[in-house]
Design a protein around this motif. Structure first.
Motif, PDB file in Angstrom:
ATOM      1  N   PHE A 170     -44.648 -35.817  -7.053  1.00  0.00           N
ATOM      2  CA  PHE A 170     -45.977 -36.191  -7.543  1.00  0.00           C
ATOM      3  C   PHE A 170     -46.737 -34.978  -8.088  1.00  0.00           C
ATOM      4  O   PHE A 170     -47.274 -35.019  -9.193  1.00  0.00           O
ATOM      5  CB  PHE A 170     -46.785 -36.862  -6.433  1.00  0.00           C
ATOM      6  CG  PHE A 170     -46.427 -38.308  -6.213  1.00  0.00           C
ATOM      7  CD1 PHE A 170     -47.014 -39.300  -6.953  1.00  0.00           C
ATOM      8  CD2 PHE A 170     -45.494 -38.668  -5.265  1.00  0.00           C
ATOM      9  CE1 PHE A 170     -46.689 -40.634  -6.761  1.00  0.00           C
ATOM     10  CE2 PHE A 170     -45.145 -39.990  -5.049  1.00  0.00           C
ATOM     11  CZ  PHE A 170     -45.749 -40.988  -5.802  1.00  0.00           C
ATOM     12  N   LEU A 193     -46.599 -44.422 -12.727  1.00  0.00           N
ATOM     13  CA  LEU A 193     -47.302 -44.304 -11.453  1.00  0.00           C
ATOM     14  C   LEU A 193     -47.781 -45.672 -10.979  1.00  0.00           C
ATOM     15  O   LEU A 193     -47.712 -45.989  -9.781  1.00  0.00           O
ATOM     16  CB  LEU A 193     -48.481 -43.340 -11.599  1.00  0.00           C
ATOM     17  CG  LEU A 193     -49.351 -43.128 -10.364  1.00  0.00           C
ATOM     18  CD1 LEU A 193     -48.522 -42.656  -9.175  1.00  0.00           C
ATOM     19  CD2 LEU A 193     -50.474 -42.133 -10.660  1.00  0.00           C
ATOM     20  N   SER A 227     -46.542 -41.691 -18.071  1.00  0.00           N
ATOM     21  CA  SER A 227     -46.682 -41.264 -16.678  1.00  0.00           C
ATOM     22  C   SER A 227     -47.646 -42.167 -15.915  1.00  0.00           C
ATOM     23  O   SER A 227     -47.410 -42.485 -14.739  1.00  0.00           O
ATOM     24  CB  SER A 227     -47.148 -39.809 -16.617  1.00  0.00           C
ATOM     25  OG  SER A 227     -48.369 -39.625 -17.319  1.00  0.00           O
ATOM     26  N   THR A 228     -48.728 -42.602 -16.548  1.00  0.00           N
ATOM     27  CA  THR A 228     -49.680 -43.493 -15.867  1.00  0.00           C
ATOM     28  C   THR A 228     -49.049 -44.852 -15.589  1.00  0.00           C
ATOM     29  O   THR A 228     -49.215 -45.416 -14.503  1.00  0.00           O
ATOM     30  CB  THR A 228     -50.949 -43.665 -16.712  1.00  0.00           C
ATOM     31  OG1 THR A 228     -51.502 -42.386 -17.025  1.00  0.00           O
ATOM     32  CG2 THR A 228     -51.992 -44.476 -15.954  1.00  0.00           C
ATOM     33  N   GLN A 254     -47.916 -34.255 -16.189  1.00  0.00           N
ATOM     34  CA  GLN A 254     -47.850 -35.240 -17.268  1.00  0.00           C
ATOM     35  C   GLN A 254     -49.106 -36.107 -17.319  1.00  0.00           C
ATOM     36  O   GLN A 254     -49.548 -36.505 -18.392  1.00  0.00           O
ATOM     37  CB  GLN A 254     -46.606 -36.104 -17.090  1.00  0.00           C
ATOM     38  CG  GLN A 254     -45.306 -35.313 -17.188  1.00  0.00           C
ATOM     39  CD  GLN A 254     -44.080 -36.194 -17.117  1.00  0.00           C
ATOM     40  OE1 GLN A 254     -44.183 -37.418 -17.069  1.00  0.00           O
ATOM     41  NE2 GLN A 254     -42.909 -35.573 -17.101  1.00  0.00           N
ATOM     42  N   LEU A 255     -49.678 -36.403 -16.150  1.00  0.00           N
ATOM     43  CA  LEU A 255     -50.942 -37.163 -16.134  1.00  0.00           C
ATOM     44  C   LEU A 255     -52.077 -36.364 -16.751  1.00  0.00           C
ATOM     45  O   LEU A 255     -53.017 -36.947 -17.322  1.00  0.00           O
ATOM     46  CB  LEU A 255     -51.296 -37.543 -14.692  1.00  0.00           C
ATOM     47  CG  LEU A 255     -50.371 -38.550 -13.997  1.00  0.00           C
ATOM     48  CD1 LEU A 255     -50.714 -38.642 -12.514  1.00  0.00           C
ATOM     49  CD2 LEU A 255     -50.483 -39.931 -14.640  1.00  0.00           C
ATOM     50  N   TYR A 262     -35.986 -39.277 -12.571  1.00  0.00           N
ATOM     51  CA  TYR A 262     -37.201 -39.339 -13.390  1.00  0.00           C
ATOM     52  C   TYR A 262     -37.009 -38.582 -14.700  1.00  0.00           C
ATOM     53  O   TYR A 262     -37.395 -39.060 -15.773  1.00  0.00           O
ATOM     54  CB  TYR A 262     -38.380 -38.752 -12.610  1.00  0.00           C
ATOM     55  CG  TYR A 262     -39.709 -38.849 -13.345  1.00  0.00           C
ATOM     56  CD1 TYR A 262     -40.468 -40.014 -13.270  1.00  0.00           C
ATOM     57  CD2 TYR A 262     -40.191 -37.795 -14.110  1.00  0.00           C
ATOM     58  CE1 TYR A 262     -41.676 -40.114 -13.938  1.00  0.00           C
ATOM     59  CE2 TYR A 262     -41.393 -37.890 -14.789  1.00  0.00           C
ATOM     60  CZ  TYR A 262     -42.135 -39.049 -14.693  1.00  0.00           C
ATOM     61  OH  TYR A 262     -43.330 -39.143 -15.376  1.00  0.00           O
ATOM     62  N   LEU A 274     -45.071 -35.151 -11.791  1.00  0.00           N
ATOM     63  CA  LEU A 274     -45.884 -36.229 -12.353  1.00  0.00           C
ATOM     64  C   LEU A 274     -47.287 -35.758 -12.739  1.00  0.00           C
ATOM     65  O   LEU A 274     -47.800 -36.128 -13.802  1.00  0.00           O
ATOM     66  CB  LEU A 274     -45.970 -37.381 -11.349  1.00  0.00           C
ATOM     67  CG  LEU A 274     -46.561 -38.691 -11.878  1.00  0.00           C
ATOM     68  CD1 LEU A 274     -45.707 -39.243 -13.007  1.00  0.00           C
ATOM     69  CD2 LEU A 274     -46.669 -39.713 -10.765  1.00  0.00           C
ATOM     70  N   GLN A 275     -47.926 -34.952 -11.901  1.00  0.00           N
ATOM     71  CA  GLN A 275     -49.310 -34.550 -12.176  1.00  0.00           C
ATOM     72  C   GLN A 275     -49.464 -33.810 -13.504  1.00  0.00           C
ATOM     73  O   GLN A 275     -50.403 -34.116 -14.262  1.00  0.00           O
ATOM     74  CB  GLN A 275     -49.845 -33.699 -11.024  1.00  0.00           C
ATOM     75  CG  GLN A 275     -51.280 -33.245 -11.230  1.00  0.00           C
ATOM     76  CD  GLN A 275     -51.866 -32.620  -9.981  1.00  0.00           C
ATOM     77  OE1 GLN A 275     -52.290 -33.310  -9.064  1.00  0.00           O
ATOM     78  NE2 GLN A 275     -51.875 -31.303  -9.943  1.00  0.00           N
ATOM     79  N   CYS A 282     -36.266 -36.649  -8.519  1.00  0.00           N
ATOM     80  CA  CYS A 282     -36.708 -35.860  -9.678  1.00  0.00           C
ATOM     81  C   CYS A 282     -35.690 -35.940 -10.812  1.00  0.00           C
ATOM     82  O   CYS A 282     -36.065 -36.045 -11.990  1.00  0.00           O
ATOM     83  CB  CYS A 282     -36.938 -34.411  -9.270  1.00  0.00           C
ATOM     84  SG  CYS A 282     -38.250 -34.173  -8.048  1.00  0.00           S
TER      85      CYS A 282
END
Length: 702
Positions: free
Chosen positions: A332, A355, A351-352, A339-340, A260, A336-337, A257
């Motif tokens: 994730f 991933l 982010s996509t 940001q998606l 990232y 990450l989620q 984390c």
């Protein structure tokens, strides 16, 4: 006492060489430790209540001071003694009985990183040989924040070891200042601290993770190897202890984390894709590649993600499952989620693309399983046309139809990468769960006598009113009734010809250029199909479609949101940007390669008798051809423009902006896509049996 201490300090500073024989002091402390175990009769006294921790601290200070006095690459007599007499191995043995060994975890930049990583190497090797040692060596201690500090002289070793508060331990890391004075005498002052609360836990795991952050590449790599050795213990009890009684999973995921979040908030998806896979053993981008802002931090993040995958692959199943779940839950889902799902286009793009890069180098089965569950959701039920599921996968599918072409392209790349992962739930959730039951095939009606009977001449734009009077004719009249094999299946020669002859001659350009024939696609499709078949072989797919239920279905057929999006995109191929068309056709080609009978029937068989209101890939392409024939009528000097655009796309002539560039680019992609589908059908079901044939027939004459 104070005057004596001052005299000793003055003597130590004034002398050119230490007045104490370092080796003699080092050996004396070691003998003091071993003699305790020989002479002690009280086995219930823990080691931390003896002078053993103090003696170990003095030995460490002596080693640190000695190393600073030596030339680079040379070992002093104390270090030689430690290695020759295997002191570290003896400490491991003693630690099994007394929980003796503790680490401080000073983090990157420590002056003793080399020694720390060597020490952890011995510990992890011993744990690998005897997992029962883990519960003794792994014990950590709480590190605390200082409220105030005072200097007091240390008198006796046992007094120094016993000065503590019952609730807050007062141990402190050895002073690693430049003078190294603590290594010279056992009478130098130690530090005692008044403590104000606990702030963290120091253990073997946190020390290893801290050493993994070292700026020295060899130290960081060795620490990673040691951590890999630690998590790969074969004992289930030891693995359970690592999960339940150590910061193993949180510390590893926290590092992921942090890396990232250290990257720039926006990275160009093209830069991310160009970087390629990063190995944890070489967590830096090749020097010959073009640089861009955030390249080093991106490489460090992808390198640690690759390392997490290796840890999970090598770890005991108990630890592997726990670590995989922690990666998904903390990173994730937690980072990450959001940001998606963000409204910011920059956030979605970065982010996509990240991933996609992570999926590209994901090899660990447990982590892949958790990542697929994160993306696809738990349920795998067929979707309804009016339904709009709120899963992450459904949201990403909607991104493929985004107003931003760039977001659509980067999300389509994500799905293309996802389709190449060895997990059956992916293709089942996206495609197969909607094709099961074959509701797209008409029930209760005999097979047509000719192909013309399957077309609705009043609705299909291929036969629009006035089309035949315009001077443009199809390349060939609709093909005759399909030839069938002895088993009743459509002959592959008919399928291949149907795709090759789909684009009219007026819209073809490949015949005027070299190396653009159908045979090139056959060779490429052969390799891709072999790779796909080996990946799905363990899934046990049936050799043929299930028999049709003669009764009418209770609900109409719906191809699912994923295929619906792809078919809608293909239907707009003549009006979309070239790069977007390439990505859409690339995803459909990946789908068509899967050796499942329903996928072959629905995507590659032009002769299936579709139920009312249903569409297949071929029927969508037929309608695109009808639209194409009407559009090219309105473009002056269209054949010349089409050939020029084709040469521009191949780099044969300099590019220049044309008035109608989107249309000819779309036609070029359409022509190549039809040849690619024909090649895939050919290698999946060759004319002469199941063996794939590498010598294709001439284009248009199968």
């Amino acid at each position: 006492m104070l005057s004596r201490l001052g005299a000793l300090l003055q003597e130590a500073v004034g002398a050119r060489e230490p007045s104490i024989d370092l080796l003699e002091a080092f050996v004396e402390h070691w003998k003091g430790i071993t003699n305790y175990y020989i002479e002690s009769t009280d086995e219930n006294t823990p080691a931390k209540k003896t002078d053993i921790p103090w003696r170990l601290k003095q030995m460490l200070d002596i080693l640190v001071y000695e190393e600073r006095q030596q030339a680079a690459g040379e070992a002093g007599p104390c270090l030689e003694y430690l290695l020759q007499h295997k002191l570290l191995e003896t400490l491991c043995t003693l630690g099994k009985a007394e929980k003796l060994l503790r680490l401080d975890g000073t983090g990157p930049g420590s002056l003793t990183e080399k020694e720390e990583v060597q020490f952890t190497t011995v510990l992890c090797s011993k744990i690998q040989q005897d997992p029962a040692l883990l519960t003794y060596i792994l014990e950590g201690r709480k590190t605390v924040s200082r409220k105030k500090a005072s200097r007091e002289p240390t008198t006796l070793p046992r007094e120094a070891a016993s000065i503590k508060d019952k609730e807050h331990p007062q141990s402190k890391a050895p002073d690693r200042g430049p003078c190294g004075a603590q290594a010279l005498t056992t009478q130098l002052p130690d530090r005692t601290e008044e403590l104000d609360g606990e702030t963290g836990e120091s253990s073997l795991v946190t020390t290893l993770v801290g050493l993994c952050k070292s700026k020295k590449g060899r130290v960081a790599l060795k620490a990673q190897e040691n951590l890999l050795l630690l998590v790969s213990v074969a004992s289930q009890a030891a693995a359970t202890h690592l999960v339940q009684s150590s910061p193993c999973c949180p510390a590893i995921v926290e590092r992921l984390c942090q890396l990232y979040q250290s990257m720039p908030t926006f990275l160009d998806p093209a830069d991310i894709a160009a970087l390629g896979s990063i190995s944890w053993r070489l967590p830096s981008a090749p020097a010959d590649e073009a640089s861009f802002p955030g390249k080093e931090t991106l490489a460090a993040f992808l390198g640690w993600f690759d390392y997490c995958g290796h840890l999970i692959t090598e770890a005991h199943k108990v630890l592997a499952d726990a670590l995989a779940k922690a990666v998904v839950e903390k990173f994730f889902v937690g980072i990450l989620q959001p940001q998606l799902l963000h409204v910011s286009e920059q956030s979605v793009l970065t982010s996509t693309a990240l991933l996609t890069a992570m999926l590209h180098q994901l090899r660990s089965p447990p982590l892949l399983r958790e990542a697929v569950a994160f993306l696809m959701g738990a349920g795998q039920q067929p979707a309804a046309p009016e339904g709009s599921p709120h899963t992450l996968c459904a949201h990403l599918i909607r991104h493929c139809n985004h107003l931003s072409d760039e977001i659509s392209i980067v999300t389509l790349r994500l799905f293309e990468e996802l389709l190449q992962k060895p997990h059956e739930q992916i293709v089942h959730g996206l495609i197969l769960c909607n094709l099961e039951g074959r509701l797209y095939v008409a029930r209760g009606s005999p097979e047509p006598e000719s192909y013309e009977d399957t077309l609705d001449l009043e609705e299909d734009p291929y036969f629009t009113d006035g089309f035949l009077d315009s001077g443009f004719q199809p390349s060939a009249k609709p093909p005759p009734a399909p030839v069938t094999n002895s088993d009743g299946k459509t002959a592959v020669t008919e399928i291949v010809n149907s795709f090759l002859c789909l684009v009219p001659e007026e819209a073809k350009t490949s015949a005027f250029l070299e190396e653009t024939g159908y045979d090139t696609y056959v060779h490429d499709a052969y390799g891709l199909f072999q790779e796909c078949s080996s990946r799905v072989a363990p899934w046990g797919w049936p050799p043929g479609p299930s028999p049709l239920d003669p009764h009418e279905p209770d609900q109409p057929f719906f191809e699912g949101h994923f295929l619906q999006m792809l078919f809608d995109r293909i239907a707009r191929i003549l009006e979309q940007p070239y790069s977007l068309n390439l990505q859409v056709t690339s995803v459909l080609s990946r789908l068509a390669l899967f050796p499942h009978p329903l996928i072959h029937e629905y995507l590659l068989d032009p002769y299936i008798n579709l139920a009312p209101g249903c569409r297949s890939l071929f029927s969508v392409l037929v309608r695109v051809i009808g639209d194409l024939m009407q559009r090219i009528q309105r473009v002056p000097q269209f054949p010349g423009q089409l050939l020029l655009v084709r040469k521009q796309l191949m780099g044969q002539v300099p590019g220049e902006q044309l008035d109608h560039q989107i249309l000819p680019q779309g036609i070029v992609v359409l022509e190549e896509f039809c040849k690619e589908l024909a090649a895939i059908a050919f290698v999946k079901f060759p004319p002469h049996g199941p063996q794939l044939r590498l010598s294709p027939p001439p284009e248009g004459h199968v």
